[in-house]
Motif scaffolding. Structure first.
Motif, short mmCIF file in Angstrom:
data_model
loop_
_atom_site.label_atom_id
_atom_site.label_comp_id
_atom_site.label_asym_id
_atom_site.label_seq_id
_atom_site.Cartn_x
_atom_site.Cartn_y
_atom_site.Cartn_z
N TYR A 37 83.09 12.83 38.84
CA TYR A 37 83.20 11.64 37.98
C TYR A 37 84.64 11.15 37.91
O TYR A 37 85.52 11.82 37.40
CB TYR A 37 82.69 12.00 36.58
CG TYR A 37 82.47 10.79 35.69
CD1 TYR A 37 81.42 9.93 35.93
CD2 TYR A 37 83.31 10.55 34.62
CE1 TYR A 37 81.20 8.82 35.12
CE2 TYR A 37 83.10 9.44 33.80
CZ TYR A 37 82.04 8.58 34.05
OH TYR A 37 81.83 7.50 33.24
N CYS A 39 85.32 7.93 36.63
CA CYS A 39 85.25 6.69 35.85
C CYS A 39 85.69 6.89 34.39
O CYS A 39 85.32 6.10 33.53
CB CYS A 39 83.84 6.12 35.88
SG CYS A 39 83.34 5.58 37.53
N GLY A 40 86.48 7.92 34.14
CA GLY A 40 86.94 8.15 32.77
C GLY A 40 87.79 7.02 32.24
O GLY A 40 87.93 6.86 31.03
N ASN A 41 88.37 6.22 33.14
CA ASN A 41 89.16 5.08 32.69
C ASN A 41 88.28 3.95 32.18
O ASN A 41 88.78 3.00 31.55
CB ASN A 41 90.04 4.55 33.83
CG ASN A 41 89.20 4.02 34.99
OD1 ASN A 41 88.32 4.71 35.48
ND2 ASN A 41 89.48 2.82 35.44
N GLY A 44 84.40 7.58 29.07
CA GLY A 44 84.48 9.03 29.13
C GLY A 44 83.10 9.66 29.14
O GLY A 44 82.09 9.04 28.77
N LEU A 45 83.03 10.89 29.57
CA LEU A 45 81.76 11.62 29.57
C LEU A 45 81.31 11.91 28.14
O LEU A 45 82.12 12.01 27.22
CB LEU A 45 81.92 12.94 30.33
CG LEU A 45 82.20 12.82 31.83
CD1 LEU A 45 82.46 14.20 32.43
CD2 LEU A 45 81.05 12.13 32.55
N ASN A 224 95.28 10.69 27.22
CA ASN A 224 95.53 10.89 28.65
C ASN A 224 96.95 11.36 28.92
O ASN A 224 97.17 12.19 29.82
CB ASN A 224 95.25 9.58 29.40
CG ASN A 224 95.28 9.72 30.91
OD1 ASN A 224 95.11 10.80 31.45
ND2 ASN A 224 95.49 8.61 31.59
N LYS A 243 87.26 5.64 26.36
CA LYS A 243 87.69 6.07 27.69
C LYS A 243 88.04 7.56 27.65
O LYS A 243 87.17 8.41 27.64
CB LYS A 243 88.84 5.19 28.17
CG LYS A 243 88.39 3.74 28.33
CD LYS A 243 89.50 2.81 28.75
CE LYS A 243 88.95 1.39 28.87
NZ LYS A 243 89.99 0.41 29.24
N TYR A 244 89.32 7.86 27.58
CA TYR A 244 89.72 9.26 27.63
C TYR A 244 89.46 10.00 26.32
O TYR A 244 89.60 11.22 26.26
CB TYR A 244 91.20 9.36 28.02
CG TYR A 244 91.45 8.82 29.41
CD1 TYR A 244 91.05 9.53 30.53
CD2 TYR A 244 92.03 7.57 29.61
CE1 TYR A 244 91.24 9.04 31.81
CE2 TYR A 244 92.23 7.07 30.88
CZ TYR A 244 91.83 7.80 31.97
OH TYR A 244 92.02 7.30 33.23
N ASN A 246 86.45 9.68 24.85
CA ASN A 246 85.02 10.03 24.97
C ASN A 246 84.19 9.70 23.74
O ASN A 246 83.30 10.46 23.37
CB ASN A 246 84.88 11.54 25.27
CG ASN A 246 85.64 11.96 26.50
OD1 ASN A 246 86.83 12.27 26.42
ND2 ASN A 246 85.00 11.98 27.64
#
Length: 282
Positions: A37, A39-41, A44-45, A224, A243-244, A246
């Motif tokens: 993965y 695509c954290g930008n 986020g998961l 981040n 994003k980071y 989550n």
């Protein structure tokens, strides 16, 4: 010594002190296998603990209805106070300097109400060329709102020919060059396209020396990279949390105002309910 092979990468994974955090998130699957993965930008998961946390709030709503604003383990009315401690640690701030509210662009506009106050020759904004589009739209609309043309009021920093990243000395030189007409330096703390982390402390110091405010969009920096907004004397910052950090699609965003300004009666602002509740900028 770096080696370009799979065994070297796996060895680094085993030595990573944060490797156990991987097991705290749901990893999407592709063709029956866990996806890699990147695509954290953008999102986020999902943390594995999210469902339990949401279920607790749904149960409080079910059992308490409106009283959930005032009762229970985490009353909703003061939710922003519950986040001040952890959020302040994420961005290197004092707890009273941060709040969780709105979305990023709404927060940016609210900050610009206070920190973009053009007057006379001092009306220009410095930002980086290729900033995240929503920042560009916000700056352009604020400039127009004050009666200026974006092409005259907004100075866009760009790398030297043949280079991908901005040089810090070029950023500082541009600030110095336009010192007499500069109202604000507003740029990303980390450029979403190149991944470049800007020297926010040096940029803030240069902006202040030029008689301007300094603010940053930390959408790609919060959670981040290491941030020390209070010590760097940054005037304001905004960020999203999906994003980071989550949080989720549409997760509530964050904002920072340095304590130097928090109770300043000289800064214009758009007031609301929380101003009455908290008697502060937030």
């Amino acid at each position: 010594m770096f080696e370009n092979n799979l065994s070297f990468a796996r060895n680094l994974d085993q030595k990573d002190p944060l490797k156990e955090y991987r097991h705290k998130f749901h990893i999407p699957r592709h063709e029956g296998k866990e996806a890699i993965y990147f695509c954290g930008n953008s999102l986020g998961l999902q943390p594995i603990s999210v469902r339990e946390s949401i279920d607790k709030e749904l149960l409080r709503w079910q059992q308490l209805a409106v009283e959930g604003h005032f009762m229970g383990e985490t009353p909703w009315l003061h939710y922003h106070k519950q986040f001040k401690g952890p959020v302040s640690r994420l961005v290197g701030a004092l707890p009273e300097e941060v709040v969780v509210m709105n979305n990023l662009t709404v927060n940016l506009h609210l900050m610009l109400v206070s920190f973009y106050q053009p007057e006379g020759k001092r009306f220009k904004i410095i930002t980086e060329k290729g900033a995240f589009p929503s920042d560009q739209y916000a700056l352009e609309s604020q400039v127009k709102f004050h009666g200026y043309k974006p092409e005259e009021a907004i100075i866009e920093l760009q790398p030297r020919e043949g280079e991908c990243n901005l040089r810090t000395e070029d950023i500082l030189q541009t600030i110095q060059t336009h010192a007499g007409e500069l109202a604000l330096v507003m740029m990303g703390g980390l450029n979403y396209y190149t991944g470049q982390v800007f020297d926010m402390q040096a940029i803030t110091q240069a902006a202040h020396q030029a008689g301007a405010y300094a603010g940053f969009d930390l959408a790609h920096a919060a959670g981040n990279v290491l941030l020390q907004l209070h010590d760097w004397q940054v005037d304001f910052a905004v960020w999203c949390t999906y994003k980071y950090l989550n949080s989720s699609p549409g997760g509530v965003a964050g904002a920072f105002i340095h304590s130097n300004h928090a109770y300043s009666a000289n800064l214009p602002r758009f007031a609301g309910w929380w101003d009455i509740m908290n008697k502060s900028v937030f």
